[in-house]
Design a protein around this motif. Structure first.
Motif, PDB file in Angstrom:
ATOM      1  N   SER A 159       0.887  -1.127   0.023  1.00 24.47           N
ATOM      2  CA  SER A 159       0.021  -0.034  -0.144  1.00 24.47           C
ATOM      3  C   SER A 159       0.766   1.215   0.011  1.00 24.47           C
ATOM      4  O   SER A 159       0.281   2.276  -0.101  1.00 24.47           O
ATOM      5  N   HIS A 202       2.645   0.435  -3.936  1.00 22.95           N
ATOM      6  CA  HIS A 202       1.418   0.245  -4.705  1.00 22.95           C
ATOM      7  C   HIS A 202       1.444   0.319  -6.344  1.00 22.95           C
ATOM      8  O   HIS A 202       0.967  -0.185  -7.141  1.00 22.95           O
ATOM      9  N   ALA A 238      -0.101  -5.632   3.841  1.00 23.68           N
ATOM     10  CA  ALA A 238      -0.544  -4.377   4.468  1.00 23.68           C
ATOM     11  C   ALA A 238      -1.269  -4.675   5.611  1.00 23.68           C
ATOM     12  O   ALA A 238      -1.689  -5.934   5.715  1.00 23.68           O
ATOM     13  N   LYS A 260      -6.887  -2.344   6.836  1.00 19.26           N
ATOM     14  CA  LYS A 260      -7.531  -1.029   6.547  1.00 19.26           C
ATOM     15  C   LYS A 260      -7.169  -0.801   4.940  1.00 19.26           C
ATOM     16  O   LYS A 260      -7.779  -0.141   4.462  1.00 19.26           O
ATOM     17  N   ASN A 261      -5.964  -1.491   4.298  1.00 16.32           N
ATOM     18  CA  ASN A 261      -5.669  -1.049   3.028  1.00 16.32           C
ATOM     19  C   ASN A 261      -5.977  -2.300   2.268  1.00 16.32           C
ATOM     20  O   ASN A 261      -5.435  -2.074   0.848  1.00 16.32           O
ATOM     21  N   GLU A 262      -6.740  -3.167   2.679  1.00 14.88           N
ATOM     22  CA  GLU A 262      -6.793  -4.399   1.942  1.00 14.88           C
ATOM     23  C   GLU A 262      -7.639  -3.854   0.336  1.00 14.88           C
ATOM     24  O   GLU A 262      -7.347  -4.433  -0.536  1.00 14.88           O
ATOM     25  N   PHE A 302      -7.714  -1.114  -1.149  1.00 10.64           N
ATOM     26  CA  PHE A 302      -6.839  -0.337  -1.967  1.00 10.64           C
ATOM     27  C   PHE A 302      -5.946  -1.388  -2.671  1.00 10.64           C
ATOM     28  O   PHE A 302      -5.811  -1.251  -3.974  1.00 10.64           O
ATOM     29  N   VAL A 303      -5.244  -2.338  -1.961  1.00 10.31           N
ATOM     30  CA  VAL A 303      -4.396  -3.009  -2.517  1.00 10.31           C
ATOM     31  C   VAL A 303      -4.859  -4.081  -3.599  1.00 10.31           C
ATOM     32  O   VAL A 303      -4.492  -4.323  -4.811  1.00 10.31           O
ATOM     33  N   ASP A 357      -2.977  -9.568   5.459  1.00  9.29           N
ATOM     34  CA  ASP A 357      -3.152  -8.501   6.674  1.00  9.29           C
ATOM     35  C   ASP A 357      -2.054  -9.159   7.490  1.00  9.29           C
ATOM     36  O   ASP A 357      -2.346  -9.946   8.318  1.00  9.29           O
ATOM     37  N   SER A 359      -2.414  10.664  -2.102  1.00  7.03           N
ATOM     38  CA  SER A 359      -3.398  10.312  -1.156  1.00  7.03           C
ATOM     39  C   SER A 359      -3.601  11.915  -0.659  1.00  7.03           C
ATOM     40  O   SER A 359      -4.714  12.416  -0.057  1.00  7.03           O
ATOM     41  N   ARG A 393       2.459   5.276   7.894  1.00 11.55           N
ATOM     42  CA  ARG A 393       1.159   4.780   7.722  1.00 11.55           C
ATOM     43  C   ARG A 393       0.465   5.459   6.749  1.00 11.55           C
ATOM     44  O   ARG A 393      -0.817   5.259   6.401  1.00 11.55           O
ATOM     45  N   THR A 432      -0.621   5.820   2.695  1.00  8.49           N
ATOM     46  CA  THR A 432      -0.940   4.823   1.466  1.00  8.49           C
ATOM     47  C   THR A 432      -0.723   5.803   0.328  1.00  8.49           C
ATOM     48  O   THR A 432      -0.708   7.195   0.281  1.00  8.49           O
TER      49      THR A 432
END
Ligand SMILES: NC(=O)c1ccc[n+]([C@@H]2O[C@H](COP(=O)([O-])OP(=O)(O)OC[C@H]3O[C@@H](n4cnc5c(N)ncnc54)[C@H](OP(=O)(O)O)[C@@H]3O)[C@@H](O)[C@H]2O)c1
Length: 311
Positions: free
Chosen positions: A155, A160, A177, A180-182, A184-185, A195, A282, A301, A303
């Motif tokens: 992420s 990315h 990651a 919370k970034n699943e 997005f990835v 995770d 971001s 932290r 992304t």
């Protein structure tokens, strides 16, 4: 011109926006009016004085390597760019690039034309991270279609882009990651997601052809353990490679440093033009908030990428 000036090694409070002379260009350089500039973890490591190349700097200094903008003047030896061209690049890394400024003197060989589909902010976010991902996967990692690749910190700024490039090169891509970034990835094209806060990488995967580790010292041993015999581990963060090879003498492990290349950016442009590579920004901040940008990056932290502008 305005520039972000660093008065001393240490914290981000040592930055101030000041008026300084616009740089003069050498015959092989162009003068770029910067529309946006990017920040990378290497910036805060250099700012603190901890980076190995910090010794090449003396204060007051202007940091920054990533930028996008418009050519306003071309040196007498430059045949590749002309005034009015929209360009982007990683300037002079790891020597001073001085990209936190309204104008940058950039060697023409470090630049490429900005793809028309990218905003200046997206283009400024890309160079160091995308060159790192490209060189790690291809030049060093020798990634081939059909192989499986694990990307640690999928992420992040580098990760990315690594996910998307590895997919475009025909690999099966697993990204790590926190949860919370699943989404997005996966949106980047990752075929599987781990995770790392819930499951260990070693319990989740094995027989990996190539690990691109952008996460660092804490992950490097797990990255080595999940490789198949003769697998490749390419790391860009600090990590004890000697300890890794003591545990896995049957793999190839390499820590690399990105190098600047306008030619590599032109190859990467083909993926952008083919809609296979998107740059995730971001946040866009005013240059006066450079300390905020550095502190966010230091949290590890964020992304995608943070960029800044003077306008
Ligand atoms: N050698 C070189 O040429 C080179 C070039 C570029 C960068 N680098 C280095 O490579 C590192 C990464 O750079 P970057 O710009 O991609 O950093 P970044 O954008 O700051 O990376 C942040 C991301 O890392 C993820 N992350 C943090 N710890 C993780 C872990 N243990 N496992 C999986 N994901 C984790 C975070 O996700 P969560 O919030 O979900 O944890 C976050 O999204 C930095 O140390 C940088 O200095 C080296």
């Amino acid at each position: 011109m305005k520039a972000v000036v660093l008065s001393d090694w240490g914290g981000a409070e040592n930055f101030t926006v000041q008026d300084i002379p616009t740089p003069a260009i050498k015959p092989d350089e162009v003068l770029v009016k910067v529309k946006a500039f990017g920040v990378n973890p290497a910036d805060f490591k250099t700012r603190s004085g901890a980076a190995p190349y910090s010794k090449d700097y003396s204060h007051p200094i202007v940091l920054g390597w990533d930028m996008a903008g418009e050519v306003v003047e071309a040196g007498t030896d430059v045949t590749t760019f002309k005034p009015g061209d929209a360009v982007y690049g990683m300037v002079n890394f790891p020597k001073p690039g001085q990209a936190y400024a309204e104008y940058v003197a950039a060697p023409a060989a470090h630049l490429a034309l900005k793809p028309a589909t990218l905003s200046f902010e997206e283009a400024a976010a890309a160079p160091l991270a995308v060159l790192t991902a490209w060189q790690a996967l291809t030049e060093h990692g020798q990634l081939k279609a059909g192989e499986n690749v694990l990307i640690q910190a999928a992420s992040g700024g580098v990760g990315h882009l690594g996910v998307q490039l590895a997919k475009a090169l025909g690999a099966y891509v697993i990204g790590t990651a926190s949860g919370k970034n699943e989404a997005f990835v996966r949106s980047l094209g990752a075929d599987a997601f781990i995770d790392y806060t819930q499951t260990s990488v070693e319990e989740s995967v094995s027989d990996i052809d190539l690990v691109f580790d952008t996460a660092g010292a804490d992950t490097i041993m797990a990255s080595a353990k999940v490789l198949k015999p003769n697998g490749r581990l390419i790391s860009i963060a600090y990590g004890a490679m000697d300890k890794v090879l003591a545990v896995r003498p049957d793999i190839r492990a390499e820590r690399i440093l990105v190098h600047t290349s306008g030619d590599d950016l032109r190859t990467i442009n083909e993926f952008i033009d083919a809609d296979k590579l998107k740059i995730s920004v971001s946040e866009v901040l005013p240059a006066s908030q450079i300390a905020d940008a550095h502190q966010k990056l230091e949290s590890r932290r964020t992304t995608g990428k943070i960029v800044l502008t003077f306008s």
